[in-house]
Design a protein around this motif. Sequence first.
Motif, short mmCIF file in Angstrom:
data_model
loop_
_atom_site.label_atom_id
_atom_site.label_comp_id
_atom_site.label_asym_id
_atom_site.label_seq_id
_atom_site.Cartn_x
_atom_site.Cartn_y
_atom_site.Cartn_z
N GLY A 170 -11.38 32.89 -25.40
CA GLY A 170 -11.77 31.53 -25.92
C GLY A 170 -13.32 31.40 -25.68
O GLY A 170 -13.80 30.54 -26.21
N MET A 171 -13.90 32.04 -24.80
CA MET A 171 -15.19 31.82 -24.56
C MET A 171 -16.03 32.27 -25.71
O MET A 171 -17.27 31.78 -25.83
CB MET A 171 -15.70 32.53 -23.22
N ARG A 172 -15.73 33.55 -26.44
CA ARG A 172 -16.44 33.95 -27.49
C ARG A 172 -16.64 33.04 -28.38
O ARG A 172 -17.58 32.77 -29.18
CB ARG A 172 -15.79 35.34 -28.03
N ASP A 173 -15.49 32.31 -28.82
CA ASP A 173 -15.51 31.31 -29.77
C ASP A 173 -16.55 30.08 -29.41
O ASP A 173 -17.13 29.50 -30.29
CB ASP A 173 -14.15 30.69 -30.06
N ARG A 174 -16.52 29.76 -28.22
CA ARG A 174 -17.27 28.50 -27.74
C ARG A 174 -18.89 29.14 -27.89
O ARG A 174 -19.77 28.30 -28.28
CB ARG A 174 -16.97 28.21 -26.35
N ILE A 175 -19.07 30.32 -27.52
CA ILE A 175 -20.37 30.80 -27.80
C ILE A 175 -20.91 30.84 -29.31
O ILE A 175 -22.08 30.34 -29.47
CB ILE A 175 -20.64 32.14 -26.98
N LYS A 176 -20.20 31.41 -29.84
CA LYS A 176 -20.16 31.19 -31.39
C LYS A 176 -20.49 29.97 -31.86
O LYS A 176 -21.46 29.69 -32.69
CB LYS A 176 -19.11 31.94 -32.13
N ALA A 177 -19.75 28.88 -31.57
CA ALA A 177 -19.93 27.50 -32.16
C ALA A 177 -21.21 26.71 -31.59
O ALA A 177 -22.09 26.05 -31.93
CB ALA A 177 -18.68 26.64 -31.51
N ALA A 178 -21.54 27.15 -30.16
CA ALA A 178 -23.06 26.79 -29.80
C ALA A 178 -24.08 27.34 -30.38
O ALA A 178 -24.97 26.79 -30.70
CB ALA A 178 -23.02 26.81 -27.98
N ARG B 20 -28.92 29.60 -33.42
CA ARG B 20 -29.24 30.85 -32.74
C ARG B 20 -28.31 31.88 -32.99
O ARG B 20 -26.95 31.61 -33.34
CB ARG B 20 -29.40 30.56 -31.10
N SER B 21 -28.50 33.29 -32.78
CA SER B 21 -27.45 34.39 -32.80
C SER B 21 -26.94 34.03 -31.46
O SER B 21 -27.10 33.28 -30.44
CB SER B 21 -28.11 35.74 -32.73
N MET B 22 -25.60 34.71 -31.30
CA MET B 22 -24.66 34.52 -30.10
C MET B 22 -25.48 35.07 -28.98
O MET B 22 -25.62 34.54 -27.87
CB MET B 22 -23.40 35.46 -30.37
N ASN B 23 -26.26 36.42 -29.27
CA ASN B 23 -27.06 36.82 -28.11
C ASN B 23 -28.08 35.91 -27.70
O ASN B 23 -28.09 35.83 -26.33
CB ASN B 23 -27.60 38.16 -28.70
N ALA B 24 -28.68 35.33 -28.58
CA ALA B 24 -29.75 34.42 -28.06
C ALA B 24 -29.15 33.20 -27.36
O ALA B 24 -29.84 32.81 -26.36
CB ALA B 24 -30.73 34.09 -29.45
N GLU B 25 -27.95 32.74 -27.62
CA GLU B 25 -27.32 31.56 -26.96
C GLU B 25 -27.19 31.96 -25.59
O GLU B 25 -27.41 31.23 -24.54
CB GLU B 25 -26.20 31.30 -27.89
N ILE B 26 -26.52 33.27 -25.50
CA ILE B 26 -26.24 33.80 -24.21
C ILE B 26 -27.50 33.80 -23.20
O ILE B 26 -27.44 33.50 -22.14
CB ILE B 26 -25.29 35.02 -24.25
N VAL B 27 -28.42 34.39 -23.57
CA VAL B 27 -29.54 34.79 -22.97
C VAL B 27 -30.18 33.32 -22.64
O VAL B 27 -30.79 33.10 -21.56
CB VAL B 27 -30.67 35.49 -23.95
N HIS B 28 -30.24 32.35 -23.50
CA HIS B 28 -30.65 31.05 -23.26
C HIS B 28 -29.86 30.15 -22.03
O HIS B 28 -30.37 29.68 -21.19
CB HIS B 28 -30.53 30.12 -24.51
#
Length: 97
Positions: free
Chosen positions: A23-31, A37-45
């Motif tokens: 479920g975390m991937r979906d939460r990251i994608k939504a955020a 932002r890209s998912m990568n940029a969201e994770i780095v942020h």
Amino acid sequence: MSDNDSKYPSELAERFQVRLPEGMRDRIKAAAAENNRSMNAEIVHALQLYLDFDFEKHPSATMTEEQKEEISETYHRILQERLMEKMVQAGWKQPED
């Protein structure tokens, strides 16, 4: 001219593979979508915010357990009240005892 001169910065960036809980991937994608932002940029942020946060200066670092418990109880009471308001607005009727 070196091989690195012809590569994009993303190709030169350090890589790290991580396993995410369900479920975390979906939460990251939504955020990421919400923040444009890209998912990568969201994770780095998110990681940067966490790593830059000074936990020792956070007010909770000097709170007593009693103060933390009082805040937690207040928070949960407010959440419960708001949930009930939303449910009533949606037409839900509380069962009679």
